[in-house]
Design a protein around this motif. Structure first.
Motif, PDB file in Angstrom:
ATOM      1  N   GLY A 224     -21.754 -75.644  24.319  1.00 34.98           N
ATOM      2  CA  GLY A 224     -21.914 -76.721  23.339  1.00 34.98           C
ATOM      3  C   GLY A 224     -21.590 -76.222  21.954  1.00 34.98           C
ATOM      4  N   PHE A 225     -21.771 -77.101  20.995  1.00 31.44           N
ATOM      5  CA  PHE A 225     -21.499 -76.710  19.612  1.00 31.44           C
ATOM      6  C   PHE A 225     -22.243 -77.620  18.653  1.00 31.44           C
ATOM      7  N   ASN A 226     -22.359 -77.138  17.423  1.00 31.93           N
ATOM      8  CA  ASN A 226     -22.900 -77.921  16.313  1.00 31.93           C
ATOM      9  C   ASN A 226     -21.937 -77.785  15.148  1.00 31.93           C
ATOM     10  N   THR A 271     -10.599 -79.996  12.553  1.00 33.17           N
ATOM     11  CA  THR A 271      -9.856 -78.761  12.359  1.00 33.17           C
ATOM     12  C   THR A 271     -10.751 -77.773  11.616  1.00 33.17           C
ATOM     13  N   SER A 272     -10.422 -76.500  11.729  1.00 32.66           N
ATOM     14  CA  SER A 272     -11.210 -75.482  11.045  1.00 32.66           C
ATOM     15  C   SER A 272     -10.297 -74.563  10.258  1.00 32.66           C
ATOM     16  N   ASN A 273     -10.832 -74.026   9.153  1.00 36.34           N
ATOM     17  CA  ASN A 273     -10.020 -73.163   8.302  1.00 36.34           C
ATOM     18  C   ASN A 273      -9.700 -71.821   8.959  1.00 36.34           C
ATOM     19  N   ASP A 274     -10.478 -71.447   9.991  1.00 38.37           N
ATOM     20  CA  ASP A 274     -10.199 -70.199  10.695  1.00 38.37           C
ATOM     21  C   ASP A 274      -9.433 -70.418  12.000  1.00 38.37           C
ATOM     22  N   GLY A 275      -9.057 -71.676  12.281  1.00 44.15           N
ATOM     23  CA  GLY A 275      -8.284 -71.981  13.474  1.00 44.15           C
ATOM     24  C   GLY A 275      -9.047 -71.872  14.770  1.00 44.15           C
ATOM     25  N   ARG A 276     -10.370 -71.811  14.683  1.00 42.80           N
ATOM     26  CA  ARG A 276     -11.170 -71.563  15.887  1.00 42.80           C
ATOM     27  C   ARG A 276     -11.792 -72.829  16.478  1.00 42.80           C
ATOM     28  N   PHE A 277     -11.585 -73.967  15.835  1.00 39.54           N
ATOM     29  CA  PHE A 277     -12.141 -75.220  16.355  1.00 39.54           C
ATOM     30  C   PHE A 277     -11.141 -76.320  16.064  1.00 39.54           C
ATOM     31  N   GLU A 278     -10.424 -76.732  17.094  1.00 41.32           N
ATOM     32  CA  GLU A 278      -9.411 -77.779  16.975  1.00 41.32           C
ATOM     33  C   GLU A 278      -9.684 -78.783  18.095  1.00 41.32           C
ATOM     34  N   MET A 279     -10.237 -79.926  17.712  1.00 44.39           N
ATOM     35  CA  MET A 279     -10.699 -80.881  18.725  1.00 44.39           C
ATOM     36  C   MET A 279     -10.253 -82.300  18.394  1.00 44.39           C
ATOM     37  N   THR A 280     -10.116 -83.067  19.453  1.00 39.07           N
ATOM     38  CA  THR A 280      -9.988 -84.520  19.361  1.00 39.07           C
ATOM     39  C   THR A 280     -11.233 -85.131  19.997  1.00 39.07           C
ATOM     40  N   PHE A 281     -11.777 -86.121  19.334  1.00 38.49           N
ATOM     41  CA  PHE A 281     -12.968 -86.806  19.829  1.00 38.49           C
ATOM     42  C   PHE A 281     -12.587 -88.249  20.120  1.00 38.49           C
ATOM     43  N   THR A 282     -12.745 -88.659  21.372  1.00 37.44           N
ATOM     44  CA  THR A 282     -12.407 -90.012  21.791  1.00 37.44           C
ATOM     45  C   THR A 282     -13.678 -90.837  21.907  1.00 37.44           C
ATOM     46  N   SER A 308     -12.183 -83.007  23.363  1.00 36.84           N
ATOM     47  CA  SER A 308     -11.168 -82.221  24.056  1.00 36.84           C
ATOM     48  C   SER A 308     -10.405 -81.388  23.038  1.00 36.84           C
ATOM     49  N   GLY A 309     -10.055 -80.174  23.420  1.00 34.95           N
ATOM     50  CA  GLY A 309      -9.320 -79.301  22.517  1.00 34.95           C
ATOM     51  C   GLY A 309      -9.599 -77.847  22.823  1.00 34.95           C
ATOM     52  N   ARG A 310      -9.624 -77.033  21.763  1.00 35.58           N
ATOM     53  CA  ARG A 310      -9.807 -75.597  21.949  1.00 35.58           C
ATOM     54  C   ARG A 310     -10.890 -75.074  21.013  1.00 35.58           C
ATOM     55  N   ALA A 311     -11.644 -74.109  21.525  1.00 37.33           N
ATOM     56  CA  ALA A 311     -12.650 -73.412  20.733  1.00 37.33           C
ATOM     57  C   ALA A 311     -12.489 -71.923  21.004  1.00 37.33           C
ATOM     58  N   VAL A 312     -12.629 -71.121  19.957  1.00 36.35           N
ATOM     59  CA  VAL A 312     -12.382 -69.681  20.054  1.00 36.35           C
ATOM     60  C   VAL A 312     -13.681 -68.937  19.777  1.00 36.35           C
ATOM     61  N   LEU A 313     -14.092 -68.084  20.715  1.00 32.62           N
ATOM     62  CA  LEU A 313     -15.310 -67.304  20.560  1.00 32.62           C
ATOM     63  C   LEU A 313     -15.107 -66.164  19.569  1.00 32.62           C
ATOM     64  N   ASP A 314     -16.197 -65.486  19.236  1.00 27.68           N
ATOM     65  CA  ASP A 314     -16.131 -64.401  18.264  1.00 27.68           C
ATOM     66  C   ASP A 314     -15.187 -63.286  18.692  1.00 27.68           C
ATOM     67  N   ASP A 315     -15.062 -63.057  20.015  1.00 25.64           N
ATOM     68  CA  ASP A 315     -14.199 -61.974  20.497  1.00 25.64           C
ATOM     69  C   ASP A 315     -12.761 -62.407  20.707  1.00 25.64           C
ATOM     70  N   GLY A 316     -12.438 -63.645  20.318  1.00 24.85           N
ATOM     71  CA  GLY A 316     -11.075 -64.136  20.444  1.00 24.85           C
ATOM     72  C   GLY A 316     -10.793 -64.898  21.719  1.00 24.85           C
ATOM     73  N   THR A 317     -11.764 -64.961  22.634  1.00 28.81           N
ATOM     74  CA  THR A 317     -11.571 -65.729  23.865  1.00 28.81           C
ATOM     75  C   THR A 317     -11.377 -67.208  23.546  1.00 28.81           C
ATOM     76  N   VAL A 318     -10.345 -67.813  24.114  1.00 25.91           N
ATOM     77  CA  VAL A 318     -10.036 -69.219  23.873  1.00 25.91           C
ATOM     78  C   VAL A 318     -10.582 -70.062  25.017  1.00 25.91           C
ATOM     79  N   LEU A 319     -11.362 -71.066  24.681  1.00 27.97           N
ATOM     80  CA  LEU A 319     -11.872 -72.014  25.663  1.00 27.97           C
ATOM     81  C   LEU A 319     -11.120 -73.327  25.508  1.00 27.97           C
ATOM     82  N   GLN A 320     -10.568 -73.814  26.605  1.00 24.98           N
ATOM     83  CA  GLN A 320      -9.910 -75.119  26.609  1.00 24.98           C
ATOM     84  C   GLN A 320     -10.924 -76.159  27.081  1.00 24.98           C
ATOM     85  N   ILE A 321     -11.260 -77.077  26.203  1.00 20.42           N
ATOM     86  CA  ILE A 321     -12.304 -78.062  26.462  1.00 20.42           C
ATOM     87  C   ILE A 321     -11.650 -79.395  26.823  1.00 20.42           C
ATOM     88  N   ASP A 322     -12.152 -80.021  27.888  1.00 21.15           N
ATOM     89  CA  ASP A 322     -11.559 -81.273  28.358  1.00 21.15           C
ATOM     90  C   ASP A 322     -12.656 -82.273  28.688  1.00 21.15           C
TER      91      ASP A 322
END
Length: 335
Positions: A224-226, A271-282, A308-322
């Motif tokens: 999840g996220f906040n 969108t995020s300034n660090d490129g780690r949270f890029e999502m579309t909300f339907t 739906s989109g992508r989230a990047v963890l602290d270690d650089g792991t990319v999660l594809q959220i759907d």
């Protein structure tokens, strides 16, 4: 873990910033501001892919509030039900900690109780008059593993005694049931997840905030996220955070790109300034509520839908959220 005081002897924040645990102690008696400005609330939201339940207890100084909402995603319908308590000014005895103290409130045909128990929280609720007499009641237990959470202490510009102390706990597995109009709906911990918004503070008069949250599963792990802004001067820290299997991953700034026109008629973008949270909300449905009493106003649009989109963890792991279920909101208060 040692816990320090939230406010100094002058009623100002002793320290601004964020954490992943309750490391500052809130004390209403230490506040050096009018009781009209003090706002305290506990808000729970339990999410599944088919529906959501929202429960609120708030003491906003001049006005107390008990609220219950049922959101049906299949029918794209949100039903609100509430009761007010005039001029509580602290008499609702909201707990000073998110980890201790019970809330038991009854008003206007609504009964709400939020109780702690070992490794979890028990929420009970009943409102026979809900939805024109259909009634809504039930009991849900939220398991609370030893997870990280979002904790932030935020000042307000040009208001030295104003602050917002906020804790958000995501991804608590939910077990229990709700009875709506005689129909029982069960909540299972493999598909239902609760979140807590615990807020205490002194607010300025006119505010607009933006908040987004989601809790569910990603490849079998709780995720999840906040995200949010507008809760004061966040130059010291933002409240943007990812949670995977109980561990927090801190984000920097997240920008909300709202659609033109009604907020539930078109996609939101993030969108995020660090490129780690890029999502579309339907969007699916807007849980809208507007109350104006004299000069006071609350105009709320809490839109439920899927991320739906992508989230990047602290270690650089990319999660594809759907299609992760959550909400995004715009709230304007004059309070």
């Amino acid at each position: 873990m040692s816990i320090g005081t939230l406010l100094d002897g002058q009623g100002r924040l002793a320290e601004c910033g964020w954490g992943v645990a309750e490391v500052r102690r809130y004390d209403r008696a230490a506040i050096r501001a009018s009781g009209w400005r003090i706002k305290e609330w506990d808000y729970y939201c339990i999410l599944t892919d088919d529906h959501a339940l929202a429960l609120t207890v708030a003491d906003n100084g001049y006005l107390g509030f008990l609220g219950m909402s049922w959101i049906d995603f299949k029918r794209a319908r949100a039903i609100n039900h509430g009761a007010i308590r005039p001029f509580p000014f602290g008499r609702m005895q909201m707990p000073a900690s998110a980890d201790a103290g019970e809330i038991v409130q009854s008003r206007g045909g609504i009964d709400l109780a939020f109780r702690h128990e070992p490794n979890g929280r028990r929420l009970t609720f009943a409102a026979p008059g809900f939805d024109g007499g259909r009634g809504l009641s039930g009991e849900i237990v939220l398991a609370q593993p030893a997870d990280d959470r979002m904790v932030i202490a935020t000042p307000f510009n040009d208001a030295p005694h104003a602050f917002y102390y906020n804790q958000k706990i995501n991804c608590m597995p939910a077990t229990g049931y709700a009875v709506l109009g005689g129909e029982r709906i069960d909540f299972s911990p493999d598909s239902a997840f609760g979140g807590l918004d615990w807020g205490r503070g002194v607010w300025t008069w006119d505010n607009t905030w933006y908040w987004g949250s989601a809790s569910g599963l990603h490849q079998g792990q709780r995720f999840g996220f906040n995200i949010g802004h507008g809760f004061g001067d966040t130059s010291a820290a933002s409240e943007n955070m990812l949670f995977l299997d109980g561990r927090a991953h801190k984000l920097d700034e997240v920008t909300f790109h709202l659609p033109e026109g009604p907020l539930d008629r078109a996609d939101w973008r993030f969108t995020s300034n660090d490129g780690r949270f890029e999502m579309t909300f339907t969007p699916i449905v807007d849980r809208a509520d507007r109350v104006k009493i004299g000069p006071f106003l609350t105009d709320q649009h809490q839109v439920f839908g899927r991320y739906s989109g992508r989230a990047v963890l602290d270690d650089g792991t990319v999660l594809q959220i759907d299609g992760l279920t959550g909400f995004a909101e715009q709230v304007h208060n004059k309070w």
